[in-house]
Motif scaffolding. Structure first.
Motif, PDB file in Angstrom:
ATOM      1  N   LEU A 144       0.859  -0.896  -0.375  1.00 28.64           N
ATOM      2  CA  LEU A 144      -0.316   0.323  -0.333  1.00 28.64           C
ATOM      3  C   LEU A 144       0.539   1.125  -0.119  1.00 28.64           C
ATOM      4  CD1 LEU A 144      -2.933  -1.078   2.150  1.00 28.64           C
ATOM      5  CD2 LEU A 144      -3.112  -0.731  -0.031  1.00 28.64           C
ATOM      6  N   VAL A 145       1.629   1.641   0.846  1.00 29.45           N
ATOM      7  CA  VAL A 145       2.874   2.210   0.513  1.00 29.45           C
ATOM      8  C   VAL A 145       4.328   1.704   0.476  1.00 29.45           C
ATOM      9  CG1 VAL A 145       1.521   3.099   2.736  1.00 29.45           C
ATOM     10  CG2 VAL A 145       3.284   2.088   3.134  1.00 29.45           C
ATOM     11  N   VAL A 146       4.960   3.229  -0.441  1.00 33.45           N
ATOM     12  CA  VAL A 146       6.636   2.848  -0.355  1.00 33.45           C
ATOM     13  C   VAL A 146       7.293   3.749   0.426  1.00 33.45           C
ATOM     14  CG1 VAL A 146       6.473   3.212  -2.666  1.00 33.45           C
ATOM     15  CG2 VAL A 146       7.867   2.257  -2.216  1.00 33.45           C
ATOM     16  N   ARG A 147       8.939   3.118   0.570  1.00 33.01           N
ATOM     17  CA  ARG A 147       9.715   3.991   1.228  1.00 33.01           C
ATOM     18  C   ARG A 147      10.732   4.632  -0.386  1.00 33.01           C
ATOM     19  NH1 ARG A 147       9.127   0.539   5.772  1.00 33.01           N
ATOM     20  NH2 ARG A 147       9.050   1.639   7.619  1.00 33.01           N
ATOM     21  N   LYS A 148      10.971   5.600  -0.091  1.00 34.84           N
ATOM     22  CA  LYS A 148      11.864   5.949  -0.810  1.00 34.84           C
ATOM     23  C   LYS A 148      12.918   7.137   0.043  1.00 34.84           C
ATOM     24  CE  LYS A 148       7.767   6.409  -4.485  1.00 34.84           C
ATOM     25  NZ  LYS A 148       7.855   7.310  -5.475  1.00 34.84           N
ATOM     26  N   ARG A 149      13.563   6.713  -0.740  1.00 37.08           N
ATOM     27  CA  ARG A 149      15.106   7.855   0.374  1.00 37.08           C
ATOM     28  C   ARG A 149      14.947   9.584  -0.426  1.00 37.08           C
ATOM     29  NH1 ARG A 149      19.425   6.190   2.277  1.00 37.08           N
ATOM     30  NH2 ARG A 149      19.302   4.006   2.103  1.00 37.08           N
ATOM     31  N   GLY A 150      15.364  10.105   0.306  1.00 39.71           N
ATOM     32  CA  GLY A 150      14.646  11.402  -0.243  1.00 39.71           C
ATOM     33  C   GLY A 150      13.375  12.461  -0.142  1.00 39.71           C
ATOM     34  N   GLY A 157      10.597  10.704   1.429  1.00 40.46           N
ATOM     35  CA  GLY A 157       9.552   9.302   2.611  1.00 40.46           C
ATOM     36  C   GLY A 157       9.072   8.397   1.853  1.00 40.46           C
ATOM     37  N   THR A 158       7.718   8.434   3.189  1.00 42.20           N
ATOM     38  CA  THR A 158       6.725   6.814   2.873  1.00 42.20           C
ATOM     39  C   THR A 158       5.054   7.680   1.794  1.00 42.20           C
ATOM     40  OG1 THR A 158       7.763   6.265   5.077  1.00 42.20           O
ATOM     41  CG2 THR A 158       5.346   4.687   3.748  1.00 42.20           C
ATOM     42  N   GLN A 159       5.122   7.074   0.785  1.00 41.75           N
ATOM     43  CA  GLN A 159       3.991   7.471   0.149  1.00 41.75           C
ATOM     44  C   GLN A 159       3.294   6.372  -0.837  1.00 41.75           C
ATOM     45  OE1 GLN A 159       6.464   9.263  -3.447  1.00 41.75           O
ATOM     46  NE2 GLN A 159       4.960  10.537  -3.582  1.00 41.75           N
ATOM     47  N   VAL A 160       2.100   6.949  -0.576  1.00 39.61           N
ATOM     48  CA  VAL A 160       0.918   5.278  -0.935  1.00 39.61           C
ATOM     49  C   VAL A 160       1.219   5.521  -2.867  1.00 39.61           C
ATOM     50  CG1 VAL A 160      -1.692   5.020  -1.136  1.00 39.61           C
ATOM     51  CG2 VAL A 160      -0.302   7.105   0.555  1.00 39.61           C
ATOM     52  N   VAL A 161       0.886   4.469  -2.915  1.00 36.55           N
ATOM     53  CA  VAL A 161       1.495   4.049  -4.001  1.00 36.55           C
ATOM     54  C   VAL A 161      -0.481   3.887  -4.323  1.00 36.55           C
ATOM     55  CG1 VAL A 161       3.016   3.316  -3.983  1.00 36.55           C
ATOM     56  CG2 VAL A 161       1.483   1.547  -3.236  1.00 36.55           C
ATOM     57  N   HIS A 162      -0.460   3.651  -5.996  1.00 32.24           N
ATOM     58  CA  HIS A 162      -1.715   2.698  -7.087  1.00 32.24           C
ATOM     59  C   HIS A 162      -1.367   1.523  -5.713  1.00 32.24           C
ATOM     60  CE1 HIS A 162      -1.564   6.163  -9.605  1.00 32.24           C
ATOM     61  NE2 HIS A 162      -0.613   6.132  -9.422  1.00 32.24           N
ATOM     62  N   SER A 163      -2.112   0.690  -5.856  1.00 31.44           N
ATOM     63  CA  SER A 163      -2.997  -0.303  -5.069  1.00 31.44           C
ATOM     64  C   SER A 163      -3.562  -1.369  -6.203  1.00 31.44           C
ATOM     65  CB  SER A 163      -3.715   0.175  -3.917  1.00 31.44           C
ATOM     66  OG  SER A 163      -5.234   0.553  -4.546  1.00 31.44           O
ATOM     67  N   ARG A 164      -3.302  -2.367  -6.261  1.00 27.76           N
ATOM     68  CA  ARG A 164      -4.428  -3.212  -7.378  1.00 27.76           C
ATOM     69  C   ARG A 164      -5.528  -3.289  -6.680  1.00 27.76           C
ATOM     70  NH1 ARG A 164      -0.128  -8.100  -9.352  1.00 27.76           N
ATOM     71  NH2 ARG A 164       1.800  -6.462  -9.943  1.00 27.76           N
ATOM     72  N   VAL A 165      -6.272  -3.698  -7.497  1.00 31.49           N
ATOM     73  CA  VAL A 165      -7.807  -4.353  -7.863  1.00 31.49           C
ATOM     74  C   VAL A 165      -7.790  -5.629  -8.042  1.00 31.49           C
ATOM     75  CG1 VAL A 165      -9.978  -3.783  -8.480  1.00 31.49           C
ATOM     76  CG2 VAL A 165      -8.830  -2.411  -8.577  1.00 31.49           C
ATOM     77  N   LYS A 166      -8.203  -5.970  -6.582  1.00 28.90           N
ATOM     78  CA  LYS A 166      -7.830  -7.526  -6.659  1.00 28.90           C
ATOM     79  C   LYS A 166      -9.509  -8.376  -7.079  1.00 28.90           C
ATOM     80  CE  LYS A 166      -4.099  -7.852  -3.604  1.00 28.90           C
ATOM     81  NZ  LYS A 166      -3.913  -8.580  -1.861  1.00 28.90           N
ATOM     82  N   ARG A 167      -9.607  -9.512  -7.922  1.00 30.77           N
ATOM     83  CA  ARG A 167     -10.992  -9.478  -8.118  1.00 30.77           C
ATOM     84  C   ARG A 167     -10.924 -11.218  -8.428  1.00 30.77           C
ATOM     85  NH1 ARG A 167     -13.700  -8.648 -14.505  1.00 30.77           N
ATOM     86  NH2 ARG A 167     -15.986  -9.132 -14.372  1.00 30.77           N
ATOM     87  N   ALA A 168     -12.048 -11.807  -7.711  1.00 28.14           N
ATOM     88  CA  ALA A 168     -11.399 -12.966  -7.671  1.00 28.14           C
ATOM     89  C   ALA A 168     -12.656 -13.308  -9.086  1.00 28.14           C
ATOM     90  CB  ALA A 168     -13.029 -13.813  -7.365  1.00 28.14           C
ATOM     91  N   VAL A 169     -12.432 -14.234  -9.801  1.00 30.28           N
ATOM     92  CA  VAL A 169     -13.548 -15.213 -11.268  1.00 30.28           C
ATOM     93  C   VAL A 169     -14.430 -15.883 -10.950  1.00 30.28           C
ATOM     94  CG1 VAL A 169     -12.227 -17.272 -12.886  1.00 30.28           C
ATOM     95  CG2 VAL A 169     -11.026 -15.566 -11.444  1.00 30.28           C
ATOM     96  N   GLU A 170     -15.167 -14.503 -11.374  1.00 28.75           N
ATOM     97  CA  GLU A 170     -16.571 -15.176 -10.947  1.00 28.75           C
ATOM     98  C   GLU A 170     -17.413 -14.020 -12.523  1.00 28.75           C
ATOM     99  OE1 GLU A 170     -17.503 -13.947  -7.818  1.00 28.75           O
ATOM    100  OE2 GLU A 170     -16.714 -14.402  -6.327  1.00 28.75           O
ATOM    101  N   LEU A 171     -18.427 -14.797 -12.770  1.00 26.59           N
ATOM    102  CA  LEU A 171     -19.265 -14.181 -13.987  1.00 26.59           C
ATOM    103  C   LEU A 171     -19.985 -13.177 -13.193  1.00 26.59           C
ATOM    104  CD1 LEU A 171     -20.252 -15.075 -16.443  1.00 26.59           C
ATOM    105  CD2 LEU A 171     -22.597 -16.184 -15.664  1.00 26.59           C
ATOM    106  N   THR A 172     -19.402 -12.120 -12.752  1.00 25.58           N
ATOM    107  CA  THR A 172     -20.309 -10.885 -12.682  1.00 25.58           C
ATOM    108  C   THR A 172     -19.293  -9.324 -13.498  1.00 25.58           C
ATOM    109  OG1 THR A 172     -17.945 -10.805 -11.009  1.00 25.58           O
ATOM    110  CG2 THR A 172     -20.481 -11.954 -10.375  1.00 25.58           C
ATOM    111  N   SER A 173     -20.655  -8.543 -13.302  1.00 30.38           N
ATOM    112  CA  SER A 173     -19.003  -7.131 -13.793  1.00 30.38           C
ATOM    113  C   SER A 173     -17.726  -6.911 -13.392  1.00 30.38           C
ATOM    114  CB  SER A 173     -20.440  -6.735 -14.416  1.00 30.38           C
ATOM    115  OG  SER A 173     -20.421  -5.375 -14.928  1.00 30.38           O
ATOM    116  N   LEU A 174     -17.106  -6.402 -14.521  1.00 30.54           N
ATOM    117  CA  LEU A 174     -15.952  -5.442 -12.985  1.00 30.54           C
ATOM    118  C   LEU A 174     -16.485  -4.140 -12.440  1.00 30.54           C
ATOM    119  CD1 LEU A 174     -12.793  -5.123 -12.858  1.00 30.54           C
ATOM    120  CD2 LEU A 174     -12.853  -4.008 -14.791  1.00 30.54           C
TER     121      LEU A 174
END
Length: 245
Positions: free
Chosen positions: A68-74, A76-93
């Motif tokens: 969810l976050v990453v540490r970067k020298r100089g 600080g700690t930043q929020v990153v793009h979190s992945r959308v996790k999706r189960a394989v089901e017969l549903t609409s995105l």
């Protein structure tokens, strides 16, 4: 870092570091802390919350381990793009994103009648060259482009309007129109993005994309929808549950 209300229950058996980490994780997933946001450093957070630095450090490490976050020298700690996790089901995105509180949005690029090519015709069980409706859309999650969606529908079904597709998922619209979907064949792969795909998805040319090709069938075995979708691999993943037989 935007101000967050972090209420700690010091009498709870739940460790304080975990309470802090879960509150920040919720803020990230709810969009309160958008990608690129910087967290306060350990000293500032510890002072604000009345906690020790090791406790705050453990909370941040939990967020790092979850991606969810990453540490970067100089920086600080930043929020990153979190992945959308999706189960394989017969549903609409769209419906999956809405349930996950990812604030789905849709930009309809085109709705047009076209002649079915060989792949689409074979998938839907119609004659090659027969008329089908092709839908092309960009799907967004939390304001970020996530997927480029192309779907083909046989003409025996009423085509949804652009306005309806911007407000609801395709499968929800098909079901409300009387289509009874029961099963789908699906193929998942990966490839590099074309220049046009990269531009629409806000990615660099030739970035990796996940691809999903799916054909859905109704309770009479008729093909009711064929889709060819591409997803940003940096933002999206599919989860499959495996059962021993």
């Amino acid at each position: 870092m935007p101000k967050l209300d972090i209420d700690l229950d010091r009498a709870s058996p739940i460790p304080l570091y975990f309470q802090v980490a879960k509150r920040i994780a919720h803020a990230i997933q709810a969009g309160e802390l958008p990608p690129g946001s910087r967290l306060h450093n350990e000293i500032e957070l510890a002072g604000q919350l009345g906690l020790s630095r090791p406790t705050v450090r453990k909370a941040i490490q939990w967020l790092v381990d979850k991606g969810l976050v990453v540490r970067k020298r100089g920086v600080g700690t930043q929020v990153v793009h979190s992945r959308v996790k999706r189960a394989v089901e017969l549903t609409s995105l769209y419906d999956d994103l809405r349930r996950a509180e990812q604030k789905p949005m849709t930009k309809v690029l085109s709705i047009e009648a076209v002649a079915a090519g060989a792949e689409v015709a074979a998938a839907l069980g119609i004659a090659q060259g027969a008329d089908v409706v092709m839908l092309e859309r960009v799907r967004y999650a939390l304001g970020e482009p996530l997927a480029l969606l192309r779907n083909w529908l046989p003409l025996r079904q009423q085509s949804p309007s652009a306005e309806a597709l911007e407000e609801r998922g395709l499968y929800e619209l098909l079901r409300s129109g009387g289509v009874r979907m029961r099963v789908a064949n699906q193929r998942i792969s990966a490839r590099a993005a074309s220049p046009a795909e990269a531009r629409l998805l806000g990615e660099r040319p030739s970035c990796p994309l996940l691809t999903l090709v799916r054909t859905a069938f109704d309770d009479q075995g008729r093909g009711v929808e064929h889709g060819s979708h591409v997803y940003r691999a940096s933002h999206y993943s599919l989860e499959v549950t495996l059962v021993e037989r």
